[in-house]
Design an enzyme around this catalytic site. Structure first.
Site, PDB file in Angstrom:
ATOM      1  N   LYS A   8       0.760  -1.351   0.079  1.00  0.00           N
ATOM      2  CA  LYS A   8       0.013   0.012  -0.019  1.00  0.00           C
ATOM      3  C   LYS A   8       0.772   1.225   0.181  1.00  0.00           C
ATOM      4  CE  LYS A   8       0.740   1.233   4.300  1.00  0.00           C
ATOM      5  NZ  LYS A   8       1.470   2.637   4.934  1.00  0.00           N
ATOM      6  N   ASP A 135      -2.210  -1.263  10.125  1.00  0.00           N
ATOM      7  CA  ASP A 135      -2.368  -1.111   8.810  1.00  0.00           C
ATOM      8  C   ASP A 135      -3.366  -2.445   8.112  1.00  0.00           C
ATOM      9  OD1 ASP A 135      -1.269   1.208   8.552  1.00  0.00           O
ATOM     10  OD2 ASP A 135       0.816   0.609   7.519  1.00  0.00           O
TER      11      ASP A 135
END
Length: 289
Positions: A8, A135
């Site tokens: 990401k 995350d």
């Protein structure tokens, strides 16, 4: 079962506060990109979880996010006495802010949900992910999301328009705890880039989106290697360039593959380079070889 665990980037990252337990609260837009680790999970006869990784310096016990994800999944589903092997082939760089460990954990949760036909809804996998790391909930959902709180509040937002990304991980790196310790020396940012970024994504104008990328860690850490990579990217025509997460990888947004590859040539020798595309998911099945 072989899975791709996608990295990401943070298009924006605002630090909004600090809780009494020491955790920082964030407001960030994250996006999945086409750089991935390969995660293979198999049932084995001997009870327990065994984890193997091609990077010898990474832990293979409860300190590993993928290991903990499997533990929490088995606990949630009441599965006991099961043997499981997890093989991780790392390609996402460490200490980069690209969420490699979180992506691995998310892929394990999705894979086990399929393997054991548990039928856990996405919300349940997000809850398990939140127990593993900040995350992981985003990586479970994937695509483009606004994440708030300590990462557990995940809301889908519009995807990036068609574009190419150059990612460069310089030799300099910093642990996440150290990055947060540094940021505590500065007052909280009044600028709120994330709210604006959600609107920009809805507009779909890549140039304006690029102008809106921002990262509070980037502003406070001021790593010289990061500054130089951003300078090269911007000179090469990037619509926007920023560090991702707590660093130290830097991404640049480009309208064409040709422009992205030309930038990569200019970045030779400044770090590990990746050419990537934005994705609409955080994991996928990997083809069997």
């Amino acid at each position: 079962m072989k899975l791709k665990a996608y990295a990401k980037i943070n298009l924006t990252l605002d630090i909004t506060g600090r809780r009494e337990d020491g955790y920082h609260t964030l407001d960030t837009v994250m996006h999945s990109v086409s750089v991935w680790d390969e995660v293979e999970i198999k049932r084995i006869n001997k009870p327990g979880i065994r984890l193997f990784c091609n990077r010898e310096y990474l832990p293979v016990d409860t300190k590993n996010t993928a290991f903990r994800a499997a533990q929490y999944f088995f606990e949630r589903c009441g599965i006991t006495g099961q043997g499981l092997s997890i093989h991780i082939r790392k390609y996402i760089p460490s200490r980069a802010g690209m969420g490699g460990g979180s992506a691995d954990a998310a892929a394990v949760l999705h894979g086990l949900n399929q393997m054991f036909r548990a039928g856990l809804p996405l919300e349940a996998l997000v809850e398990l992910g939140a127990k593993v790391g900040a995350d992981v909930p985003f990586c479970v959902v994937g695509g483009a999301c606004r994440c708030q709180g300590i990462g557990e509040q995940v809301e889908k937002v519009p995807l990036l328009p068609e574009c190419w990304l150059v990612l460069c991980k310089p030799p300099a790196g910093m642990s996440t705890p150290r990055a947060y310790a540094l940021i505590d020396q500065f007052p909280l940012s009044r600028a709120r880039a994330t709210e604006k970024m959600v609107s920009l994504l809805a507009g779909g104008d890549l140039r304006r989106i690029g102008e809106g990328v921002a990262n509070r860690f980037d502003e406070t850490m001021k790593l010289q290697q990061v500054r130089e990579i951003k300078r090269v990217m911007q000179a090469a025509g990037a619509f926007g360039a920023s560090m991702t997460g707590s660093g130290s990888a830097v991404f640049g947004l480009f309208p064409t593959e040709e422009a992205a590859r030309a930038c990569m040539q200019q970045l030779e020798g400044k770090g590990r380079l990746y050419l990537a595309r934005p994705l609409d998911r955080g994991w996928d099945y990997a083809p069997e070889k």
